[in-house]
Design an enzyme around this catalytic site. Sequence first.
Site, PDB file in Angstrom:
ATOM      1  N   GLY A  15       0.810  -0.855   0.554  1.00 32.83           N
ATOM      2  CA  GLY A  15      -0.372   0.010   0.787  1.00 32.83           C
ATOM      3  C   GLY A  15       0.426   0.983   0.003  1.00 32.83           C
ATOM      4  O   GLY A  15       0.346   2.262   0.640  1.00 32.83           O
ATOM      5  N   GLY A  19      -0.555   8.228   1.044  1.00 33.23           N
ATOM      6  CA  GLY A  19      -0.419   8.144   2.524  1.00 33.23           C
ATOM      7  C   GLY A  19       0.354   7.773   3.146  1.00 33.23           C
ATOM      8  O   GLY A  19       1.544   8.168   2.853  1.00 33.23           O
ATOM      9  N   ILE A  20      -0.186   6.891   4.359  1.00 32.97           N
ATOM     10  CA  ILE A  20       1.523   5.972   5.033  1.00 32.97           C
ATOM     11  C   ILE A  20       2.188   4.899   4.638  1.00 32.97           C
ATOM     12  O   ILE A  20       3.797   5.298   5.511  1.00 32.97           O
ATOM     13  CB  ILE A  20       0.848   5.525   6.415  1.00 32.97           C
ATOM     14  CG1 ILE A  20       0.063   6.366   7.222  1.00 32.97           C
ATOM     15  CG2 ILE A  20       1.643   5.059   7.501  1.00 32.97           C
ATOM     16  CD1 ILE A  20      -1.392   5.768   7.885  1.00 32.97           C
ATOM     17  N   GLY A  21       1.598   4.738   3.687  1.00 34.54           N
ATOM     18  CA  GLY A  21       2.989   3.609   3.250  1.00 34.54           C
ATOM     19  C   GLY A  21       3.607   4.109   2.322  1.00 34.54           C
ATOM     20  O   GLY A  21       5.131   3.806   1.307  1.00 34.54           O
ATOM     21  N   SER A 144      -4.525  -0.291  14.024  1.00 37.57           N
ATOM     22  CA  SER A 144      -5.530   1.147  14.399  1.00 37.57           C
ATOM     23  C   SER A 144      -6.086   0.938  16.072  1.00 37.57           C
ATOM     24  O   SER A 144      -6.169  -0.269  15.874  1.00 37.57           O
ATOM     25  CB  SER A 144      -6.568   1.264  13.296  1.00 37.57           C
ATOM     26  OG  SER A 144      -7.809   2.202  13.298  1.00 37.57           O
ATOM     27  N   TYR A 169     -14.243  -3.275   9.921  1.00 33.64           N
ATOM     28  CA  TYR A 169     -12.511  -2.304   9.880  1.00 33.64           C
ATOM     29  C   TYR A 169     -12.680  -2.882  11.431  1.00 33.64           C
ATOM     30  O   TYR A 169     -10.772  -3.077  11.395  1.00 33.64           O
ATOM     31  CB  TYR A 169     -12.991  -0.804   9.853  1.00 33.64           C
ATOM     32  CG  TYR A 169     -11.757  -0.204   9.880  1.00 33.64           C
ATOM     33  CD1 TYR A 169     -10.725  -0.775   9.140  1.00 33.64           C
ATOM     34  CD2 TYR A 169     -11.142   0.254  11.319  1.00 33.64           C
ATOM     35  CE1 TYR A 169      -9.261   0.500   8.429  1.00 33.64           C
ATOM     36  CE2 TYR A 169     -10.293   1.097  10.935  1.00 33.64           C
ATOM     37  CZ  TYR A 169      -9.349   0.745   9.849  1.00 33.64           C
ATOM     38  OH  TYR A 169      -7.891   1.430  10.002  1.00 33.64           O
TER      39      TYR A 169
HETATM   40  N1  LIG Z   1      -6.236   7.207   7.954  1.00 34.95           N
HETATM   41  C1  LIG Z   1      -6.266   6.506   9.707  1.00 34.95           C
HETATM   42  O1  LIG Z   1      -6.418   7.626   9.920  1.00 34.95           O
HETATM   43  C2  LIG Z   1      -5.316   5.733   9.703  1.00 34.95           C
HETATM   44  C3  LIG Z   1      -6.156   5.398  11.328  1.00 34.95           C
HETATM   45  C4  LIG Z   1      -5.118   3.985  11.851  1.00 34.95           C
HETATM   46  C5  LIG Z   1      -5.094   3.282  11.174  1.00 34.95           C
HETATM   47  N2  LIG Z   1      -4.768   3.592   9.271  1.00 34.95           N
HETATM   48  C6  LIG Z   1      -4.097   1.957   8.802  1.00 34.95           C
HETATM   49  O2  LIG Z   1      -3.321   2.896   8.158  1.00 34.95           O
HETATM   50  C7  LIG Z   1      -3.171   2.153   6.815  1.00 34.95           C
HETATM   51  C8  LIG Z   1      -2.957   3.124   5.737  1.00 34.95           C
HETATM   52  O3  LIG Z   1      -3.624   4.275   5.179  1.00 34.95           O
HETATM   53  P1  LIG Z   1      -3.455   5.613   4.538  1.00 34.95           P
HETATM   54  O4  LIG Z   1      -4.283   6.623   6.246  1.00 34.95           O
HETATM   55  O5  LIG Z   1      -2.342   5.866   4.409  1.00 34.95           O
HETATM   56  O6  LIG Z   1      -5.206   5.446   3.901  1.00 34.95           O
HETATM   57  P2  LIG Z   1      -4.497   5.741   2.023  1.00 34.95           P
HETATM   58  O7  LIG Z   1      -4.222   6.978   2.125  1.00 34.95           O
HETATM   59  O8  LIG Z   1      -6.017   4.844   1.129  1.00 34.95           O
HETATM   60  O9  LIG Z   1      -3.511   4.160   1.647  1.00 34.95           O
HETATM   61  C9  LIG Z   1      -3.873   2.798   1.485  1.00 34.95           C
HETATM   62  C10 LIG Z   1      -3.189   2.710   0.772  1.00 34.95           C
HETATM   63  O10 LIG Z   1      -3.202   1.251   0.914  1.00 34.95           O
HETATM   64  C11 LIG Z   1      -3.330   0.501  -0.218  1.00 34.95           C
HETATM   65  N3  LIG Z   1      -4.524  -0.237  -0.884  1.00 34.95           N
HETATM   66  C12 LIG Z   1      -6.030  -0.695   0.122  1.00 34.95           C
HETATM   67  N4  LIG Z   1      -7.071  -1.658  -0.781  1.00 34.95           N
HETATM   68  C13 LIG Z   1      -5.375  -2.993  -1.325  1.00 34.95           C
HETATM   69  C14 LIG Z   1      -5.857  -3.607  -2.419  1.00 34.95           C
HETATM   70  N5  LIG Z   1      -6.803  -4.426  -2.305  1.00 34.95           N
HETATM   71  N6  LIG Z   1      -4.328  -4.240  -2.537  1.00 34.95           N
HETATM   72  C15 LIG Z   1      -3.316  -3.808  -2.778  1.00 34.95           C
HETATM   73  N7  LIG Z   1      -2.968  -2.122  -2.173  1.00 34.95           N
HETATM   74  C16 LIG Z   1      -3.772  -1.749  -1.421  1.00 34.95           C
HETATM   75  C17 LIG Z   1      -4.150   1.519  -1.172  1.00 34.95           C
HETATM   76  O11 LIG Z   1      -3.948   2.342  -2.447  1.00 34.95           O
HETATM   77  P3  LIG Z   1      -4.628   2.978  -3.494  1.00 34.95           P
HETATM   78  O12 LIG Z   1      -3.734   3.515  -3.739  1.00 34.95           O
HETATM   79  O13 LIG Z   1      -4.675   1.689  -4.445  1.00 34.95           O
HETATM   80  O14 LIG Z   1      -5.431   2.918  -2.895  1.00 34.95           O
HETATM   81  C18 LIG Z   1      -2.815   2.599  -0.833  1.00 34.95           C
HETATM   82  O15 LIG Z   1      -1.698   2.463  -1.088  1.00 34.95           O
HETATM   83  C19 LIG Z   1      -3.871   1.294   6.327  1.00 34.95           C
HETATM   84  O16 LIG Z   1      -3.843  -0.220   6.922  1.00 34.95           O
HETATM   85  C20 LIG Z   1      -5.136   1.564   7.477  1.00 34.95           C
HETATM   86  O17 LIG Z   1      -6.384   1.118   7.807  1.00 34.95           O
HETATM   87  C21 LIG Z   1      -5.375   4.606   9.048  1.00 34.95           C
END
Ligand SMILES: NC(=O)c1ccc[n+]([C@@H]2O[C@H](COP(=O)([O-])OP(=O)(O)OC[C@H]3O[C@@H](n4cnc5c(N)ncnc54)[C@H](OP(=O)(O)O)[C@@H]3O)[C@@H](O)[C@H]2O)c1
Length: 294
Positions: A15, A19-21, A144, A169
């Site tokens: 991912g 975002g974070i990744g 999370s 979730y």
């Molecule tokens: N944001 C928050 O407040 C928060 C809080 C707690 C935990 N988290 C966790 O942090 C992690 C990163 O989230 P983020 O906040 O950085 O959100 P994000 O910007 O939506 O990034 C999520 C990443 O995961 C990828 N992804 C999602 N589904 C996928 C799949 N089926 N196969 C391959 N890649 C996939 C997305 O790809 P695309 O670019 O193609 O969409 C994106 O690169 C997640 O596990 C999330 O649950 C986030």
Amino acid sequence: MAMSSMQGKVCLVTGSSSGIGKVTARELAQMGAAVVMVCRNRAKGEAVQMEIKEVSGNTRVDLIVADLSELSEVRRVASEFKQNYAQLHVLVNNAGGIQSEHKVTSDGLEVTFATNYLAPFLLTHLLLDVLKASAPARIVNVSSTAHARGKVDFADLQGTRRYSFAKAYGQSKLALIYFTYELADRLKGTDVTVNALHPGVVASNFNDGMKGLAHAIGTLIYTLVGISVEKGAQTPLYLATSPEVEGVSGRYFSDCKETPSSRRSYDAAVRQRLWRVSEELIQQNALSHLISEN
Ligand SMILES: NC(=O)c1ccc[n+]([C@@H]2O[C@H](COP(=O)([O-])OP(=O)(O)OC[C@H]3O[C@@H](n4cnc5c(N)ncnc54)[C@H](OP(=O)(O)O)[C@@H]3O)[C@@H](O)[C@H]2O)c1
């Protein structure tokens, strides 16, 4: 935060297209690691790969395109990785999301469960031999704080009887913590550590999976209290690189500090049951693929 150089290390970040990744992959590349990005969208992934190479000056940034909600794709990621790399020092299971509606993958799994939990479970297993051979190595699971509102509903793991995005979730992120704790026990003595974390409330693309009122409320919350993706990546980067957590395993972190996860998450009987159920789901999937191929 004390960060070590990552020269000579190989890191895989799922991912990493946003975002974070994305920030985690970029910072690891800046620290000198060879980074393998796993992204589901080729165009997005290639654009970020190019950006990371440019910003970091590090040419060793590879991309594997895969939709991790599909178990066959998870298997392909592991085999493509192993074709090109003999070592893996850091695996960051970051890819994840939230879904307004109940959606099912071609394996018959609910998308949140498949992406946020079963994919890291399977990918980690498939890469464990390389991680062990590269020890000291680290596995970092992005969970999370929402895990604390979750419960693993063994009677309805795929949300077919009752679905809500919060239930799905919370369950997936709690399941990831159970996996972290059980795996840490099983990896004792191997010099491969595994920890889970909450990255904070991060203003990323995370809310994109939501619709309607929930999307509007999410947008408001992220605008008002969301931290930057750079800050959100600090805890995964800390667990991936800091000498302070060398040898530390089976713990939960927030804001680069160890903190207790929910009381429920320490239930060893549930985590062992979940492990068995997860193995069964993966075996059923492997068998059904064999049957459909013949
Ligand atoms: N944001 C928050 O407040 C928060 C809080 C707690 C935990 N988290 C966790 O942090 C992690 C990163 O989230 P983020 O906040 O950085 O959100 P994000 O910007 O939506 O990034 C999520 C990443 O995961 C990828 N992804 C999602 N589904 C996928 C799949 N089926 N196969 C391959 N890649 C996939 C997305 O790809 P695309 O670019 O193609 O969409 C994106 O690169 C997640 O596990 C999330 O649950 C986030």
